[in-house]
Design a protein around this motif. Structure first.
Motif, short mmCIF file in Angstrom:
data_model
loop_
_atom_site.label_atom_id
_atom_site.label_comp_id
_atom_site.label_asym_id
_atom_site.label_seq_id
_atom_site.Cartn_x
_atom_site.Cartn_y
_atom_site.Cartn_z
N SER A 82 0.83 -1.20 0.00
CA SER A 82 0.00 0.00 0.00
C SER A 82 0.87 1.26 0.00
O SER A 82 2.09 1.19 0.15
CB SER A 82 -0.89 0.01 1.24
N ASP A 83 0.23 2.43 -0.12
CA ASP A 83 0.95 3.70 -0.06
C ASP A 83 1.72 3.82 1.26
O ASP A 83 2.93 4.10 1.27
CB ASP A 83 -0.02 4.89 -0.15
N ASP A 84 1.02 3.61 2.38
CA ASP A 84 1.67 3.71 3.69
C ASP A 84 2.72 2.61 3.86
O ASP A 84 3.77 2.83 4.44
CB ASP A 84 0.64 3.60 4.82
N GLY A 85 2.38 1.43 3.33
CA GLY A 85 3.33 0.32 3.41
C GLY A 85 4.63 0.62 2.69
O GLY A 85 5.70 0.20 3.12
N PHE A 86 4.55 1.40 1.59
CA PHE A 86 5.76 1.72 0.84
C PHE A 86 6.61 2.75 1.58
O PHE A 86 7.84 2.71 1.51
CB PHE A 86 5.40 2.21 -0.57
N ILE A 87 5.97 3.67 2.30
CA ILE A 87 6.74 4.60 3.15
C ILE A 87 7.50 3.80 4.20
O ILE A 87 8.71 3.99 4.41
CB ILE A 87 5.81 5.62 3.83
N ASP A 88 6.80 2.85 4.83
CA ASP A 88 7.42 2.04 5.88
C ASP A 88 8.49 1.11 5.30
O ASP A 88 9.49 0.81 5.98
CB ASP A 88 6.36 1.22 6.61
N PHE A 89 8.28 0.66 4.06
CA PHE A 89 9.29 -0.18 3.39
C PHE A 89 10.57 0.62 3.15
O PHE A 89 11.67 0.10 3.35
CB PHE A 89 8.75 -0.69 2.04
N ARG A 90 10.43 1.87 2.73
CA ARG A 90 11.62 2.68 2.48
C ARG A 90 12.40 2.93 3.77
O ARG A 90 13.64 2.95 3.75
CB ARG A 90 11.22 4.00 1.81
N ALA A 91 11.70 3.10 4.89
CA ALA A 91 12.39 3.22 6.18
C ALA A 91 13.12 1.91 6.50
O ALA A 91 14.27 1.91 6.94
CB ALA A 91 11.39 3.58 7.28
N TRP A 92 12.45 0.78 6.25
CA TRP A 92 13.05 -0.54 6.49
C TRP A 92 14.29 -0.73 5.61
O TRP A 92 15.32 -1.24 6.07
CB TRP A 92 12.01 -1.62 6.18
N LEU A 93 14.19 -0.28 4.36
CA LEU A 93 15.32 -0.39 3.44
C LEU A 93 16.52 0.40 3.97
O LEU A 93 17.66 -0.09 3.95
CB LEU A 93 14.91 0.13 2.06
#
Length: 231
Positions: A82-93
């Motif tokens: 999701s949109d929010d999931g992708f923000i959180d993914f970039r932090a995880w990255l």
């Protein structure tokens, strides 16, 4: 005699990654521990450095906001993103460190070499500079960001990034499997479906532009010559 690294006391683009590396080495995949570690270190450095960390992590998140990476996130999570999931993914990255971050932008297919954990989400890492700043000052780092300085920071950090060609486009089905072959093979539980909203003209246009880009990059077929004349 071994060179001993001085403790980090100022956050800039080099020491930002050094601190991430330090926290990752200390905490491994324990995201709660990594969050606490970083917050404590930033509090010890004072509000200016907490603000620097806050601005730099958000700049790196913004610079990774590319559809090709978003597609990779959906495959790694195996159910889309999701949109929010992708923000959180970039932090995880970013939490995986400098080498993984830059390699993923150079080619999202390099994420086939990265072990996913924690649903590839690290929402609170985006806030750790703000947490430290607020503890120190009672104010929000978000409110203190100097936006003209932030734009200059984005330009400075982007100079170190080499993006894979076509990373700005979303892809579907077979096109995505060609763009991210190793990652798709690594995650056979991914259902092969993308979740792009093709009802939106902007997304449809981007998918078409990505298809056209990939076709231009495809190796040209050589025509055989016949009787000395090119066909």
């Amino acid at each position: 005699m071994k060179n001993v690294k001085e403790p980090i006391t100022e956050i800039n683009k080099e020491s930002f990654w050094d601190l991430i590396h330090e926290a990752k080495n200390a905490c491994g995949q324990d995201m709660d521990a990594m969050l606490a570690y970083l917050k404590d270190r930033l509090v010890s450095m004072g509000p200016a450095q907490a603000q620097n960390f806050h601005d730099i992590i958000h700049a790196y998140e913004d610079l990774a906001d590319k559809y090709g990476l978003w597609d990779a996130a959906g495959i790694m999570k195996e159910y889309g993103c999701s949109d929010d999931g992708f923000i959180d993914f970039r932090a995880w990255l970013i939490a995986q460190g400098r080498e993984v971050y830059f390699a993923a932008l150079a080619d999202p297919d390099n994420l086939a070499d990265v072990v996913p954990y924690g649903d590839c989400r690290f929402e609170q890492l985006s806030y750790v500079g703000d947490y430290a700043y607020e503890q120190l000052t009672g104010k929000s780092a978000y409110d203190q960001t100097d936006w003209s300085a932030y734009e200059a920071l984005l330009m400075k950090l982007e100079q170190d990034i080499v993006y894979k060609g076509g990373i700005e486009f979303p892809r579907e089905g077979a096109d995505l499997k060609k763009y991210l072959p190793r990652l798709c093979a690594k995650h056979p539980d991914w259902d092969g479906q993308t979740r792009w909203n093709l009802q939106l003209k902007e997304i449809r246009d981007l998918v078409r532009a990505g298809k056209a880009y990939d076709q231009r990059q495809a190796p040209k077929k050589k025509h055989r010559s016949h009787g000395g004349e090119a066909r």
